[in-house]
Design a protein around this motif. Structure first.
Motif, short mmCIF file in Angstrom:
data_model
loop_
_atom_site.label_atom_id
_atom_site.label_comp_id
_atom_site.label_asym_id
_atom_site.label_seq_id
_atom_site.Cartn_x
_atom_site.Cartn_y
_atom_site.Cartn_z
N SER A 15 1.00 -1.24 0.10
CA SER A 15 0.02 0.02 -0.03
C SER A 15 0.90 1.20 -0.04
CB SER A 15 -1.06 0.17 1.23
OG SER A 15 -0.12 0.30 2.35
N TYR A 16 0.46 2.46 -0.26
CA TYR A 16 0.93 3.67 -0.22
C TYR A 16 0.64 4.14 1.26
CZ TYR A 16 1.25 3.24 -5.19
OH TYR A 16 1.64 2.66 -6.49
N ARG A 17 1.50 3.89 2.18
CA ARG A 17 1.42 4.38 3.85
C ARG A 17 1.51 5.66 3.76
NH1 ARG A 17 5.88 2.21 7.50
NH2 ARG A 17 6.59 4.13 6.68
N CYS A 18 0.67 6.31 4.54
CA CYS A 18 0.53 7.52 4.75
C CYS A 18 0.70 7.94 6.27
CB CYS A 18 -0.73 8.52 4.48
SG CYS A 18 -1.43 8.18 2.75
N ALA A 19 0.70 7.07 6.98
CA ALA A 19 0.89 7.26 8.44
C ALA A 19 0.42 5.77 9.45
CB ALA A 19 -0.07 8.52 8.87
N ALA A 64 -7.40 10.12 12.68
CA ALA A 64 -7.80 10.56 11.30
C ALA A 64 -7.47 11.94 11.58
CB ALA A 64 -9.25 10.09 11.08
N LYS A 65 -7.87 12.71 12.61
CA LYS A 65 -7.71 14.08 12.63
C LYS A 65 -6.26 14.66 12.45
CE LYS A 65 -8.03 17.97 15.79
NZ LYS A 65 -8.48 18.38 17.29
N LYS A 66 -5.28 14.10 12.72
CA LYS A 66 -3.92 13.74 12.66
C LYS A 66 -3.54 14.03 11.06
CE LYS A 66 0.22 12.98 15.01
NZ LYS A 66 0.90 12.05 15.82
N VAL A 67 -4.15 12.69 10.60
CA VAL A 67 -3.67 12.61 9.00
C VAL A 67 -4.41 13.49 8.48
CG1 VAL A 67 -4.39 10.74 7.41
CG2 VAL A 67 -3.70 9.94 9.78
N ALA A 68 -5.60 14.03 8.56
CA ALA A 68 -6.37 15.14 7.70
C ALA A 68 -5.43 16.44 8.00
CB ALA A 68 -7.45 15.42 8.17
N LYS A 69 -4.92 16.63 8.92
CA LYS A 69 -3.93 17.86 8.81
C LYS A 69 -2.85 17.80 7.99
CE LYS A 69 -5.42 19.56 13.64
NZ LYS A 69 -5.61 20.93 13.23
N ALA A 70 -2.25 16.43 8.24
CA ALA A 70 -1.22 16.43 7.35
C ALA A 70 -1.46 16.22 5.86
CB ALA A 70 -0.40 14.89 7.86
N LEU A 71 -2.60 15.79 5.44
CA LEU A 71 -2.96 15.61 4.16
C LEU A 71 -3.32 17.14 3.67
CD1 LEU A 71 -3.86 14.06 1.91
CD2 LEU A 71 -6.08 13.76 2.87
N ALA A 123 4.55 9.81 0.61
CA ALA A 123 5.57 10.11 1.09
C ALA A 123 5.40 11.55 1.76
CB ALA A 123 6.87 10.11 0.20
N ARG A 124 4.84 12.60 0.88
CA ARG A 124 4.69 13.98 1.43
C ARG A 124 3.74 13.76 2.71
NH1 ARG A 124 5.72 17.71 2.54
NH2 ARG A 124 4.27 19.21 1.80
N VAL A 125 2.86 13.15 2.61
CA VAL A 125 1.70 13.16 3.81
C VAL A 125 2.44 12.63 5.06
CG1 VAL A 125 -0.42 12.16 4.65
CG2 VAL A 125 -0.30 12.87 2.14
N GLU A 126 3.18 11.61 4.90
CA GLU A 126 3.54 10.84 6.00
C GLU A 126 4.90 12.16 6.48
OE1 GLU A 126 5.40 6.94 5.39
OE2 GLU A 126 4.73 6.65 7.57
N GLU A 127 5.66 12.55 5.71
CA GLU A 127 6.59 13.67 5.97
C GLU A 127 5.76 14.77 6.99
OE1 GLU A 127 8.55 15.04 2.77
OE2 GLU A 127 8.96 17.03 3.73
N GLU A 128 4.55 15.34 6.66
CA GLU A 128 3.80 16.05 7.40
C GLU A 128 3.34 15.65 8.64
OE1 GLU A 128 3.52 19.25 6.82
OE2 GLU A 128 4.49 19.60 4.93
N PHE A 129 2.95 14.29 8.52
CA PHE A 129 2.33 13.79 9.66
C PHE A 129 3.39 13.60 10.65
CE2 PHE A 129 1.24 9.83 12.07
CZ PHE A 129 0.15 10.18 12.65
N ASN A 130 4.73 13.04 10.37
CA ASN A 130 5.76 13.04 11.37
C ASN A 130 6.36 14.47 12.03
OD1 ASN A 130 5.86 10.21 11.05
ND2 ASN A 130 7.13 10.30 9.44
N LYS A 131 5.79 15.47 11.26
CA LYS A 131 6.18 16.82 11.88
C LYS A 131 5.20 17.29 13.09
CE LYS A 131 7.48 19.30 7.60
NZ LYS A 131 6.90 20.14 6.78
N LEU A 132 3.87 16.39 13.07
CA LEU A 132 2.71 16.82 13.89
C LEU A 132 3.00 16.23 15.51
CD1 LEU A 132 -0.16 16.51 11.68
CD2 LEU A 132 0.88 18.54 12.51
#
Ligand code: 5GP
Length: 132
Positions: A15-19, A64-71, A123-132
């Motif tokens: 899968s294309y993992r986002c978080a 999901a809220k955190k993922v939405a912010k990253a997205l 990869a971009r979403v995961e990068e943003e997620f890891n900043k939160l």
């Protein structure tokens, strides 16, 4: 038998993992409504979202809220639209869709993007997620 989404969370199906966290997993929908359309699942297998016990249910939405912010940070858009349908895959999941107008949430209008674009946005979403 494990659901397809359990196999995805376990890494048995790609899968294309986002978080990811201990109890939850987010990955790109394979037939997205928009670039960045993400599915958020509990690792625990429950078919119907409203059958998830309270603590895990609340944790799912907090994740999901955190993922939405990253997205939103990763994909320029007006809002992140949210939907729960669950008629196709019997493993509870939340759809997060970058939208600019109401018709962007039309589930009859699925798209597809090249693998490189899917990998890049995840990869971009995961990068943003890891900043939160
Ligand atoms: P629903 O159950 O909410 O009606 O729809 C299930 C969603 O999961 C659909 O949007 C579909 O494109 C997506 N989906 C189904 N199978 C897979 C899969 O194997 N991998 C991924 N990434 N998405 C899937």
């Amino acid at each position: 038998m494990a659901t397809i989404f359990s196999k995805i969370a376990a890494g048995e199906i790609p899968s294309y993992r986002c978080a990811e966290s201990e109890n939850y997993y987010a990955f790109l929908d394979i037939n997205p409504l928009a670039k960045g359309h993400t599915l958020v699942i509990p690792k625990q297998e429950v078919n119907y979202i409203f059958d998830i016990e309270d603590e895990n249910y609340q944790g799912l939405w907090a994740f999901a809220k955190k993922v939405a912010k990253a997205l939103k940070a990763a994909v320029p858009c007006e809002r992140i639209g949210v939907a729960v349908i669950g008629l196709e895959v019997p493993h509870a999941h939340i759809h997060l869709v970058p939208i600019n107008q109401e018709k962007d949430m039309d589930f009859r209008n699925k798209k597809s993007f090249p693998a490189e674009e899917m990998a890049a946005v995840a990869a971009r979403v995961e990068e943003e997620f890891n900043k939160l």
